[in-house]
Motif scaffolding. Structure first.
Motif: not given
Length: 210
Positions: A19-22, A201-204
C-alpha cells in the motif's frame, strides 16, 4: 462454477502490492527540481549513492541484493553512483570507474567492499588498489593503471564530487527513484523498511505510466 473457480484462482495468484501510504518529508524526500534520469524513457531509474569506504553502504549490499532478486523487473535499471566528499573518497570513485572501464564491475565491486570491511585490507590509494587487482585478481597492472589515469575515469570521478549537491545528498548510502525521490536508512529506520519504501516508490512510478 468452473468460470468462478478460474476467476478466484487468478485473483489469488495476482502479485500483492504494498500500500502506498508513504509521506513526503517523513518516508522520503522530494527532489526539487527533479533530476534528469540516465535510462531510456520506458525504464525506471534507481540510483544507489555509495562509497566503498562507507560501512553502512557495505551493510546495505546484502539487502539490495535480496531486493534485486525479489522485486527488480526488466523495467527497472539500477545505477551505481559513487560519491566523493573528499579527495580520499575520490580515490574510491576512480576505483569504481576503473573496474567499470575494465568490465570487471560485476565481479569485483563486491570484492572491494569485502577487502575493506571484512578483510581490513588497505586499498585506499592508487598504488595499493592496483597491487590488489594484480596480486589477488590477476588483472594486468599496466592496463588497470592506464584506465585509472584515463580522461574518462578522471571526468567521471570529478562528476562524483558535484552530483551530491544536485540530489541534496550529504551522506551515504542513499537511493533515488526516477530523479524524484531520495530515501535513506535514517529516514526509514532500518534497511528492511528502506527496501519496502523503495518497492513502493518504484511501483508508484510504474502505476503512473499506466
Amino acid at each position: 462454477m468452473r468460470f468462478l473457480l478460474t476467476f478466484l484462482l487468478c485473483f489469488v495468484l495476482l502479485p500483492v502490492q504494498a500500500a502506498d501510504n508513504l509521506k513526503a518529508g517523513t518516508d522520503y524526500l522530494e527532489l526539487q527540481p527533479p533530476q534528469p534520469v540516465r535510462v531510456p524513457a520506458d525504464k525506471i531509474e534507481v540510483v544507489e549513492f555509495f562509497n566503498y569506504s562507507c560501512p553502512h553502504c557495505y551493510r546495505l549490499q546484502g539487502h539490495l541484493a535480496k531486493w534485486r532478486a525479489k522485486h527488480m523487473r526488466d523495467d527497472v535499471v539500477l545505477v551505481q553512483q559513487p560519491l566523493a566528499f573528499t579527495r580520499y573518497n575520490g580515490h574510491y570513485a576512480r576505483a569504481h570507474y576503473t573496474l567499470q572501464g575494465l568490465e570487471l564491475i560485476e565481479t569485483l565491486s563486491s570484492q572491494i567492499y569485502n577487502a575493506i570491511h571484512a578483510e581490513r585490507k588497505l586499498i585506499n590509494s592508487k598504488g595499493r588498489f592496483l597491487d590488489w587487482l594484480a596480486e589477488e585478481h590477476d588483472v594486468d597492472r599496466e592496463r588497470a593503471e592506464k584506465m585509472y589515469d584515463s580522461f574518462t575515469v578522471r571526468s567521471r570521478a570529478t562528476r562524483a564530487e558535484t552530483i551530491a549537491g544536485d540530489y541534496g545528498v550529504n551522506s551515504t548510502p542513499q537511493l533515488s527513484v526516477n530523479g524524484k525521490y531520495v530515501i535513506n536508512p535514517g529516514l526509514s529506520g532500518s534497511y528492511e523498511k528502506l527496501m519496502d519504501t523503495l518497492t513502493t516508490l518504484v511501483e508508484r512510478e510504474r502505476q503512473a505510466r499506466q
